[in-house]
Design an enzyme around this catalytic site. Structure first.
Site, PDB file in Angstrom:
ATOM      1  N   TYR A 160       0.904  -1.096   0.106  1.00  0.00           N
ATOM      2  CA  TYR A 160      -0.132   0.095  -0.096  1.00  0.00           C
ATOM      3  C   TYR A 160       0.934   1.064  -0.072  1.00  0.00           C
ATOM      4  O   TYR A 160       2.259   1.089  -0.403  1.00  0.00           O
ATOM      5  CB  TYR A 160      -0.908  -0.189   1.359  1.00  0.00           C
ATOM      6  CG  TYR A 160      -1.997   0.799   1.198  1.00  0.00           C
ATOM      7  CD1 TYR A 160      -2.790   1.131   0.114  1.00  0.00           C
ATOM      8  CD2 TYR A 160      -2.286   1.657   2.447  1.00  0.00           C
ATOM      9  CE1 TYR A 160      -3.929   1.909   0.531  1.00  0.00           C
ATOM     10  CE2 TYR A 160      -3.149   2.529   2.545  1.00  0.00           C
ATOM     11  CZ  TYR A 160      -4.236   2.814   1.455  1.00  0.00           C
ATOM     12  OH  TYR A 160      -5.127   3.630   1.351  1.00  0.00           O
ATOM     13  N   ARG A 209      -6.134  10.238 -10.796  1.00  0.00           N
ATOM     14  CA  ARG A 209      -5.342  10.969  -9.468  1.00  0.00           C
ATOM     15  C   ARG A 209      -4.922   9.935  -8.511  1.00  0.00           C
ATOM     16  O   ARG A 209      -5.600   9.624  -7.629  1.00  0.00           O
ATOM     17  CB  ARG A 209      -6.402  11.940  -8.898  1.00  0.00           C
ATOM     18  CG  ARG A 209      -5.827  12.781  -7.932  1.00  0.00           C
ATOM     19  CD  ARG A 209      -5.547  12.394  -6.646  1.00  0.00           C
ATOM     20  NE  ARG A 209      -6.420  12.503  -5.574  1.00  0.00           N
ATOM     21  CZ  ARG A 209      -6.586  11.301  -4.786  1.00  0.00           C
ATOM     22  NH1 ARG A 209      -5.709  10.266  -4.675  1.00  0.00           N
ATOM     23  NH2 ARG A 209      -7.557  11.404  -3.825  1.00  0.00           N
ATOM     24  N   LYS A 232      -5.839  -1.822  -2.227  1.00  0.00           N
ATOM     25  CA  LYS A 232      -6.871  -1.801  -1.551  1.00  0.00           C
ATOM     26  C   LYS A 232      -7.725  -2.935  -1.294  1.00  0.00           C
ATOM     27  O   LYS A 232      -7.952  -3.290  -0.073  1.00  0.00           O
ATOM     28  CB  LYS A 232      -7.997  -0.617  -2.104  1.00  0.00           C
ATOM     29  CG  LYS A 232      -7.189   0.829  -2.098  1.00  0.00           C
ATOM     30  CD  LYS A 232      -7.728   1.860  -1.090  1.00  0.00           C
ATOM     31  CE  LYS A 232      -6.852   2.957  -1.350  1.00  0.00           C
ATOM     32  NZ  LYS A 232      -6.948   3.921  -0.348  1.00  0.00           N
ATOM     33  N   GLU A 237     -12.255   4.878  -6.249  1.00  0.00           N
ATOM     34  CA  GLU A 237     -11.077   5.271  -5.786  1.00  0.00           C
ATOM     35  C   GLU A 237     -10.141   6.085  -6.651  1.00  0.00           C
ATOM     36  O   GLU A 237     -10.064   5.781  -7.942  1.00  0.00           O
ATOM     37  CB  GLU A 237     -10.117   3.878  -5.673  1.00  0.00           C
ATOM     38  CG  GLU A 237      -8.777   4.065  -4.759  1.00  0.00           C
ATOM     39  CD  GLU A 237      -9.091   4.652  -3.160  1.00  0.00           C
ATOM     40  OE1 GLU A 237      -9.929   3.951  -2.622  1.00  0.00           O
ATOM     41  OE2 GLU A 237      -8.277   5.559  -2.971  1.00  0.00           O
ATOM     42  N   ASP A 238      -9.742   7.314  -6.134  1.00  0.00           N
ATOM     43  CA  ASP A 238      -8.564   8.195  -6.794  1.00  0.00           C
ATOM     44  C   ASP A 238      -8.932   8.648  -8.356  1.00  0.00           C
ATOM     45  O   ASP A 238      -8.433   8.312  -9.259  1.00  0.00           O
ATOM     46  CB  ASP A 238      -7.336   7.400  -7.024  1.00  0.00           C
ATOM     47  CG  ASP A 238      -6.358   7.269  -5.518  1.00  0.00           C
ATOM     48  OD1 ASP A 238      -7.334   7.550  -4.677  1.00  0.00           O
ATOM     49  OD2 ASP A 238      -5.493   6.734  -5.498  1.00  0.00           O
ATOM     50  N   ASP A 296     -14.010   6.294  -1.760  1.00  0.00           N
ATOM     51  CA  ASP A 296     -13.161   6.227  -0.658  1.00  0.00           C
ATOM     52  C   ASP A 296     -12.293   7.558  -0.175  1.00  0.00           C
ATOM     53  O   ASP A 296     -11.924   7.742   0.742  1.00  0.00           O
ATOM     54  CB  ASP A 296     -11.867   5.382  -1.010  1.00  0.00           C
ATOM     55  CG  ASP A 296     -10.837   5.007   0.144  1.00  0.00           C
ATOM     56  OD1 ASP A 296     -11.389   4.697   1.340  1.00  0.00           O
ATOM     57  OD2 ASP A 296      -9.807   4.714  -0.176  1.00  0.00           O
ATOM     58  N   ASP A 297     -11.838   8.263  -1.000  1.00  0.00           N
ATOM     59  CA  ASP A 297     -11.328   9.420  -0.762  1.00  0.00           C
ATOM     60  C   ASP A 297     -12.114  10.565  -0.396  1.00  0.00           C
ATOM     61  O   ASP A 297     -11.330  11.660   0.523  1.00  0.00           O
ATOM     62  CB  ASP A 297     -10.682   9.992  -2.294  1.00  0.00           C
ATOM     63  CG  ASP A 297      -9.541   8.950  -2.905  1.00  0.00           C
ATOM     64  OD1 ASP A 297      -8.483   8.646  -2.420  1.00  0.00           O
ATOM     65  OD2 ASP A 297     -10.180   8.456  -3.994  1.00  0.00           O
ATOM     66  N   ASN A 320      -0.174  11.667   0.229  1.00  0.00           N
ATOM     67  CA  ASN A 320       0.463  10.830  -0.141  1.00  0.00           C
ATOM     68  C   ASN A 320       1.099  10.590  -1.487  1.00  0.00           C
ATOM     69  O   ASN A 320       0.563  11.383  -2.253  1.00  0.00           O
ATOM     70  CB  ASN A 320      -0.523   9.360  -0.122  1.00  0.00           C
ATOM     71  CG  ASN A 320      -1.201   9.265   1.330  1.00  0.00           C
ATOM     72  OD1 ASN A 320      -0.711   9.039   2.224  1.00  0.00           O
ATOM     73  ND2 ASN A 320      -2.516   8.776   1.380  1.00  0.00           N
TER      74      ASN A 320
END
Ligand SMILES: NC(=O)C1=CN([C@@H]2O[C@H](COP(=O)(O)OP(=O)(O)OC[C@H]3O[C@@H](n4cnc5c(N)ncnc54)[C@H](O)[C@@H]3O)[C@@H](O)[C@H]2O)C=CC1
Ligand SMILES: CC(=O)C(=O)O
Ligand SMILES: [Mg+2]
Length: 543
Positions: A88, A142, A160, A231-232, A254-255, A401
């Site tokens: 991760y 992203r 994930k 996600e992202d 999630d973000d 991150n």
């Protein structure tokens, strides 16, 4: 030499061979005579630790997961703090950036804009249609703070889902990593002969939305019991598709939501300690967000409930929050703002733009500084010292991150506050000995939330994921610290306890789903909390 490359989509979807669980025992004579499980666990750890580059460790673990999933997850659970930085963040970031270079075998599903009109047939290629329960879907636009990586985003979905399996006992066969190929705006990849995705700029939003409508519908048909985690996605699309599908399908982002929940949880614990040091009430906290994208605004939204739980009105809660973006303080008189920033834009300031962080700190006088900006080192020595001058125990959370993009390091925060700081970062930092005392950094990462939130949502068979379920996951995490973790001043529990934490979160999430009326597993309603916890634990897959 000419390299002839076949893009994955030109041959249709490659069939994925799923490792049977447990793996069949090889016939006598095909394994060495002394292959003992316990010794082999030691051997695997020694092999892992013998690699000096983090990306080699990632590749090694990826192969181990394929060849011997039981051993991989067993070791992962036993060495959570050692494994998570590899599978991760931060190493998964590098794995994404180098995905096209290091690619070895299919591990997930790719759905391309070229599949529009026939997405159903692509989804049907997945080998375990009936067992699918959770999918992490990215469009690679992203990835962490690393920008638009296109199809190279696949490892974030894989990583994930590995945490879902390890952290919440989701069955490996029930997980589907998905990367959508909608092009990339990163020229480097468009020019790279090894790039595995379509060599085209990203499609415009209207085309993407038509694709997403078909994709989400076909997902619900192919996998009727599936929960989808977005996600992202780049910030505009993250908000757009969460709003578009959240009342139609079981889906969460999630973000926006996972990050909101994890930071609310850490903030609750930090605010108690900070208020105890300052003698000021919890309602007096002032939170400055440096970064106003999907993560910054998602966290700001969730932190509203910190104040409303303290009895404040929505309006009063909103006034405790300030946003900063690349143009400085966000306020209505500044001019046109992106839609997601409007709610928190300050209405009580109308002067010239304030762009320098030190000036903003001086103006806002925050008790808490949150970094979700992807701006490495943005919390300078002077900024950290200002936070320490304003507060006996400032809250400083550099949450971007991977680790190289963190707004400051743990060492900086400790040094410039003389050890008096409540700290959590998105990616892990090592503990520090300061004046003879060991100080532990918190890791404010959504990895604490999504396994338990997902498990609860799956077991409740929820039709949608309500805000109250997300809030319940956050409160469940905040209350999961042991007395000794609380006494040590930790903001988050030890990640080694992730199974226990996820089970507790799942129970709270199921209860919230029941209250919101989005649960479809009515039998769980009659269970007492201890019975429900036993049920949740009993559903977990164990390596
Ligand atoms: N800790 C965690 O669990 C999570 C952390 N993140 C991290 O949050 C970061 C941001 O993610 P998103 O919000 O989706 O990205 P984004 O790119 O949409 O948002 C970045 C924000 O930072 C602002 N910004 C950029 N340069 C700035 C500067 N010089 N000064 C002030 N503000 C500046 C931008 O205007 C934008 O508002 C990423 O690094 C991501 O990895 C995201 C999700 C979870
Ligand atoms: C942790 C996470 O989801 C991110 O950085 O995007
Ligand atoms: Mg993310």
């Amino acid at each position: 030499m000419t390299i002839v490359l076949t893009p994955y989509w030109s041959n249709g979807v490659q069939k994925l061979k799923m490792a049977p669980l447990p793996p069949p025992k090889p016939a006598h004579g095909l394994t060495p005579p002394m292959l003992d499980d316990e010794v082999h666990a030691m051997r695997c750890m020694a092999q892992l630790r013998s690699k000096d580059k983090e990306i080699e460790k990632y590749i090694y673990l990826s192969a181990l997961k394929e060849q011997d999933p039981h051993m991989f997850y067993r070791l992962c659970l036993a060495h959570m703090s050692e494994f998570t930085p590899i599978i991760y963040t931060p190493t998964v970031g590098q794995a994404c950036q180098e995905y096209s270079k290091n690619y070895r075998r299919p591990e997930g599903l790719f759905v391309s804009i070229k599949d529009k009109g026939k997405i159903r047939s692509v989804l049907k290629a997945w080998p375990k249609l009936d067992e699918a329960r959770i999918s992490v879907v990215t469009d690679g636009s992203r990835i962490l703070g690393l920008g638009d990586l296109g199809i190279n985003g696949m490892p974030i979905s894989i990583g994930k889902l590995s945490l879902y399996i390890a952290g919440a006992g989701i069955r490996p066969q029930s997980t589907i990593p998905i990367c959508l190929d909608l092009g990339t705006n990163t020229q480097k990849y468009l020019d790279d002969p090894l790039y595995l995705g379509m060599r085209k700029k990203r499609v415009p939003t209207d085309e993407m939305t038509a694709f997403m409508d078909e994709f989400m519908y076909e997902m619900s048909v192919a996998f009727p019991k599936l929960l989808v985690q977005f996600e992202d996605f780049s910030t505009d699309h993250a908000f757009l598709y969460l709003e578009r599908y959240r009342n139609q399908y079981p889906v969460f982002n999630d973000d926006i939501q996972g990050t909101g929940a994890v930071v609310l949880s850490g903030f609750i614990n930090a605010a108690r300690l900070s208020s105890a040091a300052s003698g000021k009430p919890l309602s007096s906290h002032r939170i400055l967000f440096f970064g106003a994208g999907s993560a910054g605004v998602g966290v700001a939204m969730q932190l509203m409930s910190f104040f409303t739980l303290e009895g404040m009105s929505e309006q009063e809660a909103r006034e405790r929050i300030w946003l900063v973006d690349s143009q400085g303080l966000v306020y209505t008189a500044r001019g046109e703002l992106a839609e997601h920033k409007e709610y928190f834009a300050r209405r009580d300031y109308a002067g010239p733009p304030i762009t320098d962080l030190l000036d903003i700190l001086d103006y806002v006088q925050p008790t808490a500084l949150m970094g979700l900006s992807t701006m490495s080192g943005a919390f300078s020595r002077a900024a950290i010292e200002t936070m320490a001058a304003l507060n006996p125990l400032p809250i400083i959370f550099p949450l971007s991150n991977p680790v190289k993009l963190s707004e400051c390091t743990f060492a900086d925060a400790v040094t410039y506050t003389n050890g008096k700081v409540l700290f959590a970062s998105g990616s892990p930092f090592a503990e520090i000995v300061h004046q003879g005392k060991t100080l532990y950094p918190g890791q404010g990462n959504n990895m604490y939330i999504f396994p338990g939130l997902g498990l609860g949502a799956i077991l409740a068979r929820c039709s949608s994921v309500s805000d109250s379920m997300v809030e319940a996951s956050s409160l469940g995490l905040a209350n999961s610290l042991t007395p000794s973790e609380t006494a040590a001043g930790l903001l988050y529990p030890a990640i080694e306890r992730i199974r226990e934490i996820s089970a507790g979160i799942a129970v709270q999430v199921i209860r919230a789903a029941q209250e919101a009326g989005v649960d479809r597993h009515a039998d769980l309603r009659a269970m007492s909390d201890p019975e429900l916890l036993a049920f949740v634990n009993g559903k977990m897959w164990n390596p």
